[in-house]
Design a protein around this motif. Sequence first.
Motif, PDB file in Angstrom:
ATOM      1  N   VAL A  99      45.454  62.779  57.097  1.00 21.79           N
ATOM      2  CA  VAL A  99      44.234  63.489  57.393  1.00 21.79           C
ATOM      3  C   VAL A  99      43.174  62.488  57.817  1.00 21.79           C
ATOM      4  CG1 VAL A  99      43.466  63.438  54.970  1.00 21.79           C
ATOM      5  CG2 VAL A  99      42.553  65.188  56.502  1.00 21.79           C
ATOM      6  N   ALA A 100      42.335  62.875  58.771  1.00 21.29           N
ATOM      7  CA  ALA A 100      41.279  61.999  59.259  1.00 21.29           C
ATOM      8  C   ALA A 100      40.273  61.695  58.157  1.00 21.29           C
ATOM      9  CB  ALA A 100      40.577  62.643  60.451  1.00 21.29           C
ATOM     10  N   PHE A 101      39.807  60.472  58.150  1.00 24.48           N
ATOM     11  CA  PHE A 101      38.849  60.001  57.148  1.00 24.48           C
ATOM     12  C   PHE A 101      37.734  59.268  57.899  1.00 24.48           C
ATOM     13  CE2 PHE A 101      38.490  56.824  53.323  1.00 24.48           C
ATOM     14  CZ  PHE A 101      37.182  57.226  53.113  1.00 24.48           C
ATOM     15  N   PRO A 102      36.747  60.004  58.398  1.00 20.30           N
ATOM     16  CA  PRO A 102      35.690  59.358  59.183  1.00 20.30           C
ATOM     17  C   PRO A 102      34.640  58.681  58.305  1.00 20.30           C
ATOM     18  CG  PRO A 102      35.273  61.709  59.034  1.00 20.30           C
ATOM     19  CD  PRO A 102      36.593  61.464  58.336  1.00 20.30           C
ATOM     20  N   THR A 103      34.103  57.575  58.803  1.00 23.92           N
ATOM     21  CA  THR A 103      32.877  57.006  58.243  1.00 23.92           C
ATOM     22  C   THR A 103      31.822  57.070  59.342  1.00 23.92           C
ATOM     23  OG1 THR A 103      33.299  54.690  58.889  1.00 23.92           O
ATOM     24  CG2 THR A 103      34.270  55.459  56.822  1.00 23.92           C
ATOM     25  N   PHE A 104      30.567  56.817  59.001  1.00 26.56           N
ATOM     26  CA  PHE A 104      29.516  56.902  60.017  1.00 26.56           C
ATOM     27  C   PHE A 104      28.642  55.657  59.977  1.00 26.56           C
ATOM     28  CE2 PHE A 104      28.292  59.355  56.261  1.00 26.56           C
ATOM     29  CZ  PHE A 104      27.017  58.902  55.967  1.00 26.56           C
ATOM     30  N   PHE A 142      48.104  57.911  47.262  1.00 28.92           N
ATOM     31  CA  PHE A 142      47.507  57.827  48.596  1.00 28.92           C
ATOM     32  C   PHE A 142      47.148  56.386  48.944  1.00 28.92           C
ATOM     33  CE2 PHE A 142      43.694  57.945  45.988  1.00 28.92           C
ATOM     34  CZ  PHE A 142      42.774  57.166  46.673  1.00 28.92           C
ATOM     35  N   ASP A 143      46.946  56.184  50.235  1.00 32.25           N
ATOM     36  CA  ASP A 143      46.282  54.981  50.708  1.00 32.25           C
ATOM     37  C   ASP A 143      45.381  55.368  51.873  1.00 32.25           C
ATOM     38  OD1 ASP A 143      47.970  55.242  52.922  1.00 32.25           O
ATOM     39  OD2 ASP A 143      49.205  53.521  52.417  1.00 32.25           O
ATOM     40  N   ALA A 144      44.535  54.426  52.283  1.00 31.83           N
ATOM     41  CA  ALA A 144      43.643  54.639  53.419  1.00 31.83           C
ATOM     42  C   ALA A 144      43.808  53.462  54.359  1.00 31.83           C
ATOM     43  CB  ALA A 144      42.195  54.775  52.968  1.00 31.83           C
ATOM     44  N   VAL A 145      43.910  53.755  55.648  1.00 40.02           N
ATOM     45  CA  VAL A 145      44.169  52.703  56.622  1.00 40.02           C
ATOM     46  C   VAL A 145      43.193  52.799  57.785  1.00 40.02           C
ATOM     47  CG1 VAL A 145      46.614  52.593  56.011  1.00 40.02           C
ATOM     48  CG2 VAL A 145      45.885  54.088  57.877  1.00 40.02           C
ATOM     49  N   TYR A 146      42.952  51.634  58.377  1.00 41.84           N
ATOM     50  CA  TYR A 146      42.243  51.556  59.654  1.00 41.84           C
ATOM     51  C   TYR A 146      43.187  50.880  60.625  1.00 41.84           C
ATOM     52  CZ  TYR A 146      38.951  50.203  63.305  1.00 41.84           C
ATOM     53  OH  TYR A 146      38.328  50.034  64.516  1.00 41.84           O
ATOM     54  N   GLY A 147      43.779  51.661  61.523  1.00 40.76           N
ATOM     55  CA  GLY A 147      44.809  51.120  62.384  1.00 40.76           C
ATOM     56  C   GLY A 147      45.995  50.676  61.544  1.00 40.76           C
ATOM     57  N   PRO A 180      38.213  45.282  54.173  1.00 41.79           N
ATOM     58  CA  PRO A 180      36.859  45.739  54.456  1.00 41.79           C
ATOM     59  C   PRO A 180      36.833  46.905  55.435  1.00 41.79           C
ATOM     60  CG  PRO A 180      37.335  43.773  55.725  1.00 41.79           C
ATOM     61  CD  PRO A 180      38.530  43.999  54.831  1.00 41.79           C
ATOM     62  N   VAL A 181      35.787  47.705  55.320  1.00 38.01           N
ATOM     63  CA  VAL A 181      35.536  48.810  56.241  1.00 38.01           C
ATOM     64  C   VAL A 181      34.161  48.599  56.850  1.00 38.01           C
ATOM     65  CG1 VAL A 181      35.186  51.307  56.462  1.00 38.01           C
ATOM     66  CG2 VAL A 181      36.957  50.415  54.916  1.00 38.01           C
ATOM     67  N   VAL A 182      34.070  48.718  58.164  1.00 35.91           N
ATOM     68  CA  VAL A 182      32.791  48.651  58.852  1.00 35.91           C
ATOM     69  C   VAL A 182      32.307  50.083  59.076  1.00 35.91           C
ATOM     70  CG1 VAL A 182      31.594  47.969  60.974  1.00 35.91           C
ATOM     71  CG2 VAL A 182      33.313  46.453  59.959  1.00 35.91           C
ATOM     72  N   PRO A 183      31.076  50.401  58.669  1.00 33.62           N
ATOM     73  CA  PRO A 183      30.587  51.771  58.863  1.00 33.62           C
ATOM     74  C   PRO A 183      30.748  52.227  60.312  1.00 33.62           C
ATOM     75  CG  PRO A 183      29.057  50.525  57.505  1.00 33.62           C
ATOM     76  CD  PRO A 183      30.078  49.537  58.002  1.00 33.62           C
ATOM     77  N   GLY A 184      31.273  53.421  60.467  1.00 34.38           N
ATOM     78  CA  GLY A 184      31.542  53.974  61.783  1.00 34.38           C
ATOM     79  C   GLY A 184      33.016  53.962  62.142  1.00 34.38           C
ATOM     80  N   GLN A 185      33.818  53.173  61.428  1.00 35.42           N
ATOM     81  CA  GLN A 185      35.250  53.176  61.696  1.00 35.42           C
ATOM     82  C   GLN A 185      35.875  54.502  61.283  1.00 35.42           C
ATOM     83  OE1 GLN A 185      36.618  49.660  59.587  1.00 35.42           O
ATOM     84  NE2 GLN A 185      36.432  48.375  61.407  1.00 35.42           N
ATOM     85  N   GLN A 186      36.869  54.921  62.038  1.00 33.48           N
ATOM     86  CA  GLN A 186      37.571  56.160  61.750  1.00 33.48           C
ATOM     87  C   GLN A 186      38.891  55.816  61.045  1.00 33.48           C
ATOM     88  OE1 GLN A 186      35.846  59.180  62.575  1.00 33.48           O
ATOM     89  NE2 GLN A 186      34.394  57.479  62.755  1.00 33.48           N
ATOM     90  N   LEU A 187      38.955  56.131  59.776  1.00 35.72           N
ATOM     91  CA  LEU A 187      40.114  55.795  58.952  1.00 35.72           C
ATOM     92  C   LEU A 187      41.087  56.969  58.896  1.00 35.72           C
ATOM     93  CD1 LEU A 187      38.160  54.220  55.937  1.00 35.72           C
ATOM     94  CD2 LEU A 187      38.780  53.149  58.123  1.00 35.72           C
ATOM     95  N   THR A 188      42.230  56.716  58.287  1.00 34.23           N
ATOM     96  CA  THR A 188      43.224  57.764  58.052  1.00 34.23           C
ATOM     97  C   THR A 188      43.663  57.691  56.596  1.00 34.23           C
ATOM     98  OG1 THR A 188      44.042  57.640  60.330  1.00 34.23           O
ATOM     99  CG2 THR A 188      45.483  58.672  58.692  1.00 34.23           C
ATOM    100  N   ILE A 189      43.706  58.840  55.950  1.00 38.24           N
ATOM    101  CA  ILE A 189      44.260  58.967  54.596  1.00 38.24           C
ATOM    102  C   ILE A 189      45.713  59.413  54.718  1.00 38.24           C
ATOM    103  CG2 ILE A 189      44.272  60.429  52.531  1.00 38.24           C
ATOM    104  CD1 ILE A 189      42.078  58.608  52.192  1.00 38.24           C
ATOM    105  N   ARG A 190      46.597  58.758  53.954  1.00 39.71           N
ATOM    106  CA  ARG A 190      47.984  59.200  53.832  1.00 39.71           C
ATOM    107  C   ARG A 190      48.196  59.542  52.368  1.00 39.71           C
ATOM    108  NH1 ARG A 190      50.429  54.055  57.070  1.00 39.71           N
ATOM    109  NH2 ARG A 190      49.945  53.137  55.041  1.00 39.71           N
TER     110      ARG A 190
END
Length: 267
Positions: free
Chosen positions: A160-165, A249-254, A232-242
Motif C-alpha cells: 500500500v502507498a505510504f506518502p510523506t509530504f 510489515f516493513d516500509a521501503v523507499y525504492g 532515513p526518510v526525506v519529507p516528500g518521499q513516496q514510500l511503500t508499506i508491505r
Amino acid sequence: MSLHEWAGRSLGTRTVSYDESDAILYALAIGASEEQLDLVFEDQLRVLPTFALTLAQWAPDALAVEGVFDHRSMHGSQTLEVHKSLPRSGEITLTARVGNIWDKGSAAICEVVIDSDYFTATWSIFCPGHGGFGGERGPSVAQPDAAAAKAAATPTITEVAFPTFATQAALYRLTGDRHHIHIDPAASAAIGQPKPILQGMCTLAAATLPLAQALGAHPADLRSLSGRFSGPVVPGQQLTIRVSDTGAFDAVYGETTVISGGAVSFS
C-alpha cells in the motif's frame, strides 16, 4: 556515571497535559487527511494512540540532558503497547525508568521504558562507544528456521502507498521533537544527510495510517506497534508499506528499507 550503571534506575514520574488541539495537530502532522473527521475534528475526535509517544518523549530526553547520550547515539527501535484509549484532553501521569542496557561490544543499547494507565512505550537507543563492559548482549534479530518456514503457510502480503509530504518534518516538530536535523540543512549535512530528514517516530506513527487501511482497521484502534529504524526518510518521499495478514510489515523507499522488523495489531 557509565551508561551501564543506569540500568534499572528510575527517571521519575511526570504528569503531562494536552488538549484537543494538540491531538489534532499531531494527527495532521503524521498525515491524517481533512476527510478523517474523527481524527481532525474536535466534535468527533478519537485520539491516535501513537500520540502517546510525544507525551513520553521527556524520558529519553532526560537522559540526553544528563549526558548519557551523545551526538553519535541513534534511536534504533520503538515499541508501543496500548492499554486503553487516550482521552480527548486532560492529564496523564507517566513513570519512566531505564530498562536493560545490552552490551554489543563496541556499542550498547539502552532501553527507556515509560508506563502509564494508558500505554507502555519502550525506546531502544543505540549508543556507540559504550559497550565492552562485560554485560549480556541481549536478544538478536531472530533468524528464520528454514524447515519451519518451508512448512508454514505463505502469508498474504499487501502493498500500500505510504506518502510523506514536504512540510511534514517541520510540522511534526511542533509536537515536541525540535532536533535541528529535521529542519536545518546545515545540521542535517553535519550527519551526512544533504537534506533535513523526517523524524523516525513520525515515520513509524504515520505508517499506522496505511497499515490500518491495508488491514481493514481504524488507526485509532491500534493496540500494539513496533519497528526498527533502518534508513532515513526525506519529507516528500513516496514510500511503500508491505504488510502481511499477521501484522508483520516493513516500509521501503525504492530499494531502501526505512522501517524493518515491524509488527502491528489493531482491535
